[in-house]
Scaffold this active site. Sequence first.
Site, PDB file in Angstrom:
ATOM      1  N   HIS A   1      34.477  35.259  22.843  1.00  0.00           N
ATOM      2  CA  HIS A   1      33.955  35.798  21.575  1.00  0.00           C
ATOM      3  C   HIS A   1      34.946  35.543  20.443  1.00  0.00           C
ATOM      4  O   HIS A   1      34.566  35.125  19.346  1.00  0.00           O
ATOM      5  CB  HIS A   1      33.748  37.325  21.672  1.00  0.00           C
ATOM      6  CG  HIS A   1      32.650  37.764  22.584  1.00  0.00           C
ATOM      7  ND1 HIS A   1      32.870  38.634  23.629  1.00  0.00           N
ATOM      8  CD2 HIS A   1      31.324  37.490  22.619  1.00  0.00           C
ATOM      9  CE1 HIS A   1      31.729  38.892  24.257  1.00  0.00           C
ATOM     10  NE2 HIS A   1      30.778  38.200  23.665  1.00  0.00           N
TER      11      HIS A   1
ATOM     12  N   LYS B   1      20.887  45.032  29.383  1.00  0.00           N
ATOM     13  CA  LYS B   1      22.251  45.098  29.909  1.00  0.00           C
ATOM     14  C   LYS B   1      22.705  46.544  29.996  1.00  0.00           C
ATOM     15  O   LYS B   1      22.479  47.313  29.081  1.00  0.00           O
ATOM     16  CB  LYS B   1      23.207  44.349  28.978  1.00  0.00           C
ATOM     17  CG  LYS B   1      23.119  42.858  29.160  1.00  0.00           C
ATOM     18  CD  LYS B   1      24.257  42.183  28.445  1.00  0.00           C
ATOM     19  CE  LYS B   1      23.993  40.694  28.343  1.00  0.00           C
ATOM     20  NZ  LYS B   1      24.932  40.004  27.494  1.00  0.00           N
TER      21      LYS B   1
ATOM     22  N   ARG C   1      27.173  28.792  25.702  1.00  0.00           N
ATOM     23  CA  ARG C   1      27.960  28.339  26.848  1.00  0.00           C
ATOM     24  C   ARG C   1      27.166  27.402  27.741  1.00  0.00           C
ATOM     25  O   ARG C   1      27.599  26.326  28.064  1.00  0.00           O
ATOM     26  CB  ARG C   1      28.398  29.549  27.702  1.00  0.00           C
ATOM     27  CG  ARG C   1      29.587  30.287  27.164  1.00  0.00           C
ATOM     28  CD  ARG C   1      29.667  31.668  27.747  1.00  0.00           C
ATOM     29  NE  ARG C   1      28.439  32.396  27.458  1.00  0.00           N
ATOM     30  CZ  ARG C   1      28.220  33.645  27.797  1.00  0.00           C
ATOM     31  NH1 ARG C   1      29.123  34.303  28.482  1.00  0.00           N
ATOM     32  NH2 ARG C   1      27.092  34.247  27.471  1.00  0.00           N
TER      33      ARG C   1
ATOM     34  N   SER D   1      31.299  38.579  29.463  1.00  0.00           N
ATOM     35  CA  SER D   1      31.561  40.024  29.542  1.00  0.00           C
ATOM     36  C   SER D   1      31.103  40.572  30.885  1.00  0.00           C
ATOM     37  O   SER D   1      31.743  41.461  31.460  1.00  0.00           O
ATOM     38  CB  SER D   1      30.821  40.764  28.424  1.00  0.00           C
ATOM     39  OG  SER D   1      31.208  40.292  27.169  1.00  0.00           O
TER      40      SER D   1
END
Length: 160
Positions: A17, A41, A91, A129
């Site tokens: 990040h 999440k 990504r 994360s």
Amino acid sequence: MPTVVYPGSFNPITFGHANIVERGLKLFNHVVVAIGTSADKDPDIELHDRIELCREALSDFGGHVSVEGFNTLLVEFVRKHDTKFVLRGLRTVTDYDYEFQMLEMNQALDPSIEYVLLPTSNEWSHVSSTRVREIASYGGDVSAFVAPCVVEYYRNLKSD
Ligand code: ADP
């Protein structure tokens, strides 16, 4: 260039990040890191703590970066900050599909907002994360992926 909003869950903030913020600052004067909750999440880290950890992890950027929580539509948050730009990182192909779906929905809500997608740098492409939370939950060392304040956060959790 003006301000850009960088939204995400930052649960917790990683070096991946921070790399997107650093590179975003080559394109924009100011990055507003906007921390929301993502429906799919596990929130895991309280919003208040995620905000504090982001502020500390990004403190080297000084006044060029600010961190805020938000619980409105992203397009409303962006309009409130008087900008037309959103920053996201990419990504994998999975990220790509997810980002495109998100930006197309948001563009339907406000076609005037533009999305800047920065590819991850090789160094951090494997960092997420979710993996950090997983490793930390087993007491593993996450210092290669996150700032010292996040390492400290997990250390304190363990000793509670
Ligand atoms: P969200 O739940 O909205 O995906 P995240 O905090 O997981 O929130 O991610 C926020 C943004 O940062 C996303 O655009 C994501 O692709 C990007 N990102 C996360 N980790 C990395 C990384 N290692 N390198 C580049 N971009 C990343």
